[in-house]
Scaffold this motif. Structure first.
Motif, PDB file in Angstrom:
ATOM      1  N   GLU A  35      33.597 -11.056 -13.531  1.00  0.00           N
ATOM      2  CA  GLU A  35      32.267 -11.833 -13.939  1.00  0.00           C
ATOM      3  C   GLU A  35      31.009 -10.606 -13.903  1.00  0.00           C
ATOM      4  N   LEU A  36      31.058  -9.998 -12.888  1.00  0.00           N
ATOM      5  CA  LEU A  36      29.822  -8.920 -13.040  1.00  0.00           C
ATOM      6  C   LEU A  36      30.038  -7.982 -14.065  1.00  0.00           C
ATOM      7  N   ASP A  37      31.268  -7.373 -14.257  1.00  0.00           N
ATOM      8  CA  ASP A  37      31.620  -6.548 -15.363  1.00  0.00           C
ATOM      9  C   ASP A  37      31.446  -6.952 -16.669  1.00  0.00           C
ATOM     10  N   GLU A  38      31.712  -8.120 -16.885  1.00  0.00           N
ATOM     11  CA  GLU A  38      31.386  -8.867 -18.439  1.00  0.00           C
ATOM     12  C   GLU A  38      29.956  -9.244 -18.503  1.00  0.00           C
ATOM     13  N   LEU A  39      29.177  -9.354 -17.340  1.00  0.00           N
ATOM     14  CA  LEU A  39      27.788  -9.339 -17.521  1.00  0.00           C
ATOM     15  C   LEU A  39      27.162  -7.944 -17.620  1.00  0.00           C
ATOM     16  N   PHE A  40      27.506  -7.168 -16.968  1.00  0.00           N
ATOM     17  CA  PHE A  40      27.209  -5.639 -17.305  1.00  0.00           C
ATOM     18  C   PHE A  40      27.298  -5.129 -18.664  1.00  0.00           C
ATOM     19  N   ARG A  41      28.368  -5.531 -19.353  1.00  0.00           N
ATOM     20  CA  ARG A  41      28.754  -5.200 -20.577  1.00  0.00           C
ATOM     21  C   ARG A  41      28.226  -5.914 -21.727  1.00  0.00           C
ATOM     22  N   SER A  42      27.540  -7.083 -21.097  1.00  0.00           N
ATOM     23  CA  SER A  42      27.148  -8.107 -22.191  1.00  0.00           C
ATOM     24  C   SER A  42      25.820  -7.398 -23.021  1.00  0.00           C
ATOM     25  N   LYS A  43      25.203  -8.083 -23.990  1.00  0.00           N
ATOM     26  CA  LYS A  43      24.050  -7.936 -24.630  1.00  0.00           C
ATOM     27  C   LYS A  43      22.860  -8.209 -23.695  1.00  0.00           C
ATOM     28  N   LYS A  44      22.969  -9.108 -22.955  1.00  0.00           N
ATOM     29  CA  LYS A  44      21.950  -9.248 -21.983  1.00  0.00           C
ATOM     30  C   LYS A  44      21.383  -7.925 -21.240  1.00  0.00           C
ATOM     31  N   LEU A  45      22.212  -7.227 -20.879  1.00  0.00           N
ATOM     32  CA  LEU A  45      21.942  -5.871 -20.163  1.00  0.00           C
ATOM     33  C   LEU A  45      22.170  -4.661 -20.774  1.00  0.00           C
ATOM     34  N   SER A  46      22.456  -4.494 -22.360  1.00  0.00           N
ATOM     35  CA  SER A  46      22.711  -3.433 -22.875  1.00  0.00           C
ATOM     36  C   SER A  46      21.237  -2.753 -23.037  1.00  0.00           C
ATOM     37  N   LEU A  47      21.528  -1.231 -23.185  1.00  0.00           N
ATOM     38  CA  LEU A  47      20.510  -0.361 -22.958  1.00  0.00           C
ATOM     39  C   LEU A  47      19.702  -0.322 -24.003  1.00  0.00           C
ATOM     40  N   SER A  48      20.206  -1.010 -25.231  1.00  0.00           N
ATOM     41  CA  SER A  48      19.561  -1.022 -26.498  1.00  0.00           C
ATOM     42  C   SER A  48      18.234  -1.852 -26.462  1.00  0.00           C
ATOM     43  N   ARG A  49      18.334  -2.865 -25.267  1.00  0.00           N
ATOM     44  CA  ARG A  49      17.138  -3.702 -25.213  1.00  0.00           C
ATOM     45  C   ARG A  49      16.131  -3.341 -24.408  1.00  0.00           C
ATOM     46  N   THR A  50      16.190  -2.066 -23.732  1.00  0.00           N
ATOM     47  CA  THR A  50      15.290  -1.540 -23.070  1.00  0.00           C
ATOM     48  C   THR A  50      13.793  -1.683 -23.365  1.00  0.00           C
ATOM     49  N   SER A  51      13.890  -1.374 -24.824  1.00  0.00           N
ATOM     50  CA  SER A  51      12.376  -0.948 -25.405  1.00  0.00           C
ATOM     51  C   SER A  51      11.898  -2.669 -25.826  1.00  0.00           C
ATOM     52  N   ASP A  52      12.848  -3.715 -25.726  1.00  0.00           N
ATOM     53  CA  ASP A  52      12.381  -4.878 -26.271  1.00  0.00           C
ATOM     54  C   ASP A  52      12.126  -5.821 -25.154  1.00  0.00           C
ATOM     55  N   VAL A  53      12.119  -5.453 -23.826  1.00  0.00           N
ATOM     56  CA  VAL A  53      11.679  -6.284 -22.758  1.00  0.00           C
ATOM     57  C   VAL A  53      10.392  -6.655 -22.334  1.00  0.00           C
ATOM     58  N   CYS A  54       9.603  -5.756 -22.952  1.00  0.00           N
ATOM     59  CA  CYS A  54       7.985  -5.717 -22.665  1.00  0.00           C
ATOM     60  C   CYS A  54       7.430  -7.161 -23.313  1.00  0.00           C
ATOM     61  N   SER A  55       6.723  -7.659 -22.635  1.00  0.00           N
ATOM     62  CA  SER A  55       5.853  -8.949 -23.092  1.00  0.00           C
ATOM     63  C   SER A  55       4.429  -8.852 -23.206  1.00  0.00           C
ATOM     64  N   ASP A  56       3.888  -9.761 -23.916  1.00  0.00           N
ATOM     65  CA  ASP A  56       2.471  -9.858 -24.284  1.00  0.00           C
ATOM     66  C   ASP A  56       1.706 -10.325 -22.917  1.00  0.00           C
ATOM     67  N   LEU A  57       0.535  -9.644 -22.708  1.00  0.00           N
ATOM     68  CA  LEU A  57      -0.012 -10.132 -21.401  1.00  0.00           C
ATOM     69  C   LEU A  57      -0.936 -10.966 -21.735  1.00  0.00           C
ATOM     70  N   LYS A  58      -1.281 -11.031 -22.980  1.00  0.00           N
ATOM     71  CA  LYS A  58      -2.428 -12.099 -23.569  1.00  0.00           C
ATOM     72  C   LYS A  58      -3.837 -12.056 -22.794  1.00  0.00           C
ATOM     73  N   ILE A  59      -4.038 -10.788 -22.602  1.00  0.00           N
ATOM     74  CA  ILE A  59      -5.272 -10.240 -22.117  1.00  0.00           C
ATOM     75  C   ILE A  59      -5.919  -9.686 -23.323  1.00  0.00           C
ATOM     76  N   PRO A  60      -6.842 -10.300 -24.009  1.00  0.00           N
ATOM     77  CA  PRO A  60      -7.652  -9.745 -25.109  1.00  0.00           C
ATOM     78  C   PRO A  60      -8.546  -8.594 -24.831  1.00  0.00           C
ATOM     79  N   VAL A  61      -8.622  -7.499 -25.938  1.00  0.00           N
ATOM     80  CA  VAL A  61      -9.592  -6.431 -25.658  1.00  0.00           C
ATOM     81  C   VAL A  61     -11.013  -6.928 -26.051  1.00  0.00           C
ATOM     82  N   PRO A  62     -11.848  -6.679 -25.258  1.00  0.00           N
ATOM     83  CA  PRO A  62     -13.186  -7.011 -25.351  1.00  0.00           C
ATOM     84  C   PRO A  62     -13.737  -6.400 -26.706  1.00  0.00           C
ATOM     85  N   ASP A  63     -14.595  -7.437 -27.443  1.00  0.00           N
ATOM     86  CA  ASP A  63     -15.213  -7.090 -28.610  1.00  0.00           C
ATOM     87  C   ASP A  63     -16.257  -5.833 -28.544  1.00  0.00           C
TER      88      ASP A  63
END
Length: 248
Positions: A35-63
């Motif tokens: 199970e863990l080997d399949e998960l490790f090799r799945s797209k969920k943990l693919s290295l290609s996703r590294t730069s895509d895991v960041c999320s928007d903080l929703k904190i605006p920059v002051p005008d």
């Protein structure tokens, strides 16, 4: 309850424990490893996703218009401490009110944490169970013919090490949320400084790599412990041969 009844309950408990632990090693360990080997090799943990895991903080920059020109307000940071953008909590500490509401956690990483935590908790229990199983199999202390006992002790030490390392993964996850929370608070306090925003992205990427590594290590722990036990199963179950006295 009589002493004989208590002794029988203890004996029954040990025998039941031995059977459950042996079944755990023979049946559960291989399934968890796969199970863990399949998960490790799945797209969920693919290295290609590294730069895509960041999320928007929703904190605006002051005008910047609010703090430039003829209408610029002097020392805006001091001014804002007492304005309507903050309130006092129960302890009297100033709490910032963000325009877009609460800052969310990184949902992608949160999903991975929720996925891996049960595996971590199970490995802690399984390693502990193997450790106790082998301790029940250790014969009484005698002189000589202790090679099998040393194998049992080495296997117990490996199970104990795995139990400790698996528990440390939970601490590692909690430290990530604490670190990220502190950095997000910096972004909320200094929203115009991009370095703090970048630091949050870096921490998210690092945590993704760490979760990927945790998955790999969980798989490896199951594989190594299963392999060690099966290679030495005869000595683990019967550390001393029945005809050992004939060797002397």
């Amino acid at each position: 309850m009589s002493q004989k009844s208590t002794q029988k309950l203890v004996t029954d408990f040990k025998e039941k424990y031995k059977k459950e632990a042996e079944k755990l090693v023979n049946d559960v360990f291989p399934n968890k490893m796969i199970e863990l080997d399949e998960l490790f090799r799945s797209k969920k943990l693919s290295l290609s996703r590294t730069s895509d895991v960041c999320s928007d903080l929703k904190i605006p920059v002051p005008d910047p218009i609010l703090f430039t020109g003829d209408s610029a307000m002097p020392h805006p940071s001091k001014k804002r401490k007492a304005d309507s953008n903050s309130i006092d909590d129960i302890s009297g500490t100033k709490v910032m009110i963000l325009p877009n509401g609460p800052v969310p956690t990184n949902q992608q990483l949160q999903d991975l944490v929720n996925l891996l935590k049960p595996y971590i908790q199970e490995l802690v229990d399984h390693a502990n169970m193997v450790k106790m199983w082998i301790s029940f199999l250790i014969p009484k202390i005698e002189d000589g013919n202790n090679f099998g006992v040393s194998i049992q002790e080495d296997t117990m030490a490996e199970a104990r090490q795995i139990e400790t390392e698996a528990a440390s993964y939970l601490d590692q996850i909690s430290r990530y949320f604490i670190t990220r929370g502190k950095l997000v608070s910096k972004v909320a306090k200094y929203p115009h400084i991009d370095d703090y925003r970048q630091s949050v992205r870096e921490v998210d990427e690092k945590e993704f790599i760490s979760l990927r590594l945790i998955c790999c290590e969980l798989r490896n722990h199951y594989a190594s412990l299963h392999d060690l036990i099966h290679k030495n199963i005869d000595k683990i179950k019967k550390p001393r041969s029945a005809n050992a006295e004939n060797l002397y």
